[in-house]
Design a protein around this motif. Structure first.
Motif, mmCIF file in Angstrom:
data_model
loop_
_atom_site.group_PDB
_atom_site.id
_atom_site.type_symbol
_atom_site.label_atom_id
_atom_site.label_comp_id
_atom_site.label_asym_id
_atom_site.label_seq_id
_atom_site.Cartn_x
_atom_site.Cartn_y
_atom_site.Cartn_z
ATOM 1 N N UNK A 181 21.030 54.134 86.410
ATOM 2 C CA UNK A 181 20.037 53.093 86.185
ATOM 3 C C UNK A 181 18.851 53.358 87.105
ATOM 4 N N UNK A 182 17.675 52.900 86.701
ATOM 5 C CA UNK A 182 16.460 53.182 87.459
ATOM 6 C C UNK A 182 15.638 51.924 87.678
ATOM 7 N N UNK A 183 14.888 51.941 88.786
ATOM 8 C CA UNK A 183 13.801 50.997 88.983
ATOM 9 C C UNK A 183 12.513 51.696 88.577
ATOM 10 N N UNK A 184 11.503 50.932 88.228
ATOM 11 C CA UNK A 184 10.227 51.545 87.864
ATOM 12 C C UNK A 184 9.641 52.357 89.014
ATOM 13 N N UNK A 208 3.805 44.846 81.451
ATOM 14 C CA UNK A 208 5.041 44.903 82.224
ATOM 15 C C UNK A 208 4.833 45.648 83.536
ATOM 16 N N UNK A 209 4.103 46.756 83.486
ATOM 17 C CA UNK A 209 3.840 47.512 84.716
ATOM 18 C C UNK A 209 3.047 46.674 85.716
ATOM 19 N N UNK A 210 2.097 45.897 85.216
ATOM 20 C CA UNK A 210 1.316 45.032 86.113
ATOM 21 C C UNK A 210 2.185 43.917 86.687
ATOM 22 N N UNK A 211 3.005 43.300 85.839
ATOM 23 C CA UNK A 211 3.867 42.211 86.309
ATOM 24 C C UNK A 211 4.849 42.687 87.382
ATOM 25 N N UNK A 212 5.311 43.925 87.215
ATOM 26 C CA UNK A 212 6.278 44.475 88.172
ATOM 27 C C UNK A 212 5.594 45.084 89.400
ATOM 28 N N UNK A 215 1.766 49.240 88.482
ATOM 29 C CA UNK A 215 0.744 49.876 87.642
ATOM 30 C C UNK A 215 -0.071 50.899 88.413
ATOM 31 N N UNK A 216 -0.342 50.631 89.718
ATOM 32 C CA UNK A 216 -1.153 51.549 90.515
ATOM 33 C C UNK A 216 -0.318 52.620 91.212
ATOM 34 N N UNK A 217 0.992 52.502 91.112
ATOM 35 C CA UNK A 217 1.867 53.461 91.802
ATOM 36 C C UNK A 217 2.299 54.618 90.912
ATOM 37 N N UNK A 258 18.868 53.262 81.421
ATOM 38 C CA UNK A 258 18.385 51.878 81.505
ATOM 39 C C UNK A 258 17.443 51.706 82.698
ATOM 40 N N UNK A 259 16.489 50.816 82.568
ATOM 41 C CA UNK A 259 15.530 50.562 83.640
ATOM 42 C C UNK A 259 15.559 49.074 83.970
#
Length: 295
Positions: A181-184, A208-212, A215-217, A258-259
């Motif tokens: 399993x992964x984290x973003x 989703x990337x912004x909420x988590x 997005x800048x990483x 899965x993420x």
């Protein structure tokens, strides 16, 4: 004497050949022979005689054949007229469906509905994008839409059908391939391929990337129209793919992981306008969708 016996007699009398008659009627030759003999016994009349290896009608058999043919024709014509008088034109439902569902889930459900509504409903399928489905419903180009959406339009009814999870895909030899399993944030060291923001699913990824807060990483290349193009690039290189889990991925040598994202990437709905003239038929179809979702 029954109707089958008369149809058997008509066929044998017309062909004067048991083998050919059995083939036309799609019954076994012994069954056909037995039926004819029973008919002769019941009528107490000789209908056929043998001439060498063949059979021919007797004079009585020939007269009976004319009577039977006329009677069967009258019966068949009457049934045809009754069917035509009570027949209605089948309802044609124009369905706009996204490609990932049109060849998998949808045919099974629509076939089930057609079987229950024989000769009453037929479906005209169109494989199109979510955006075209939404505009097509608004323009009354489609009666039913099958697509992913995060919003609701006024006057449109919705029924959830399928959920497609947010996953990561990598090549089998990728450093992340063994992870369960992964984290973003685990994707920060690799190029991330995902959908173009021109698509609704691409916009969902960006939100989703912004909420988590990642997005800048991430090194995101959001330039791809579907899972096929993303998986093809991932399979051939060191990039990772951020995609919905669809059957398109089964054609590629990639590992699905899965993420940790607290939502599905794509929820697919059936939808139709409440003012559609086929509202009753579509409402019944929604009931089939609900039953299929509960299994």
């Amino acid at each position: 004497m029954n109707l089958n016996q008369l149809r058997y007699f008509e066929c044998v009398g017309r062909l004067e050949n048991y083998t050919q008659a059995a083939q036309e009627l799609r019954v076994s030759q012994p069954s056909l022979t037995t039926a004819i003999h029973k008919l002769e016994d019941e009528l107490d009349l000789p209908l056929f005689v043998k001439q060498g290896r063949h059979i021919v009608l007797t004079s009585t058999g020939g007269q009976l054949l004319q009577v039977v043919q006329q009677s069967l024709q009258t019966l068949d014509d009457g049934i045809t007229r009754l069917q035509a008088a009570h027949a209605t034109q089948p309802v044609t439902l124009r369905v706009g469906c996204i490609p990932t569902v049109i060849g998998t889930y949808l045919p099974r459900v629509l076939h089930q509905f057609e079987q229950a509504h024989t000769q009453q409903v037929r479906f005209e399928l169109h494989s199109v994008t979510t955006e075209k489905i939404q505009t097509g419903l608004a323009a009354k180009q489609y009666d039913l839409g099958i697509a992913a959406t995060d919003s609701r339009a006024a006057g449109v009814l919705y029924q959830p059908l399928l959920k497609q999870a947010f996953i990561v895909i990598v090549a089998p030899d990728h450093p992340l391939a063994a992870k369960p399993r992964l984290d973003l944030t685990d994707l920060a060291a690799y190029p991330v391929l995902t959908y173009t923001p021109d698509l609704l699913i691409g916009q969902k990824v960006q939100r989703t990337l912004r909420r988590q807060g990642v997005a800048d990483q991430l090194q995101v290349d959001a330039a791809y129209p579907d899972e096929i193009s993303i998986a093809g690039m991932v399979q051939a290189g060191s990039a990772v793919g951020l995609v919905a889990d669809t059957l398109y991925l089964e054609a590629f040598d990639v590992v699905k992981i899965p993420v940790n994202v607290p939502e599905d990437l794509r929820v697919i709905y059936a939808m139709y306008r409440a003012d559609n003239p086929q509202h009753d038929t579509l409402r019944q179809l929604f009931q089939v969708f609900r039953s299929a979702g509960q299994k």
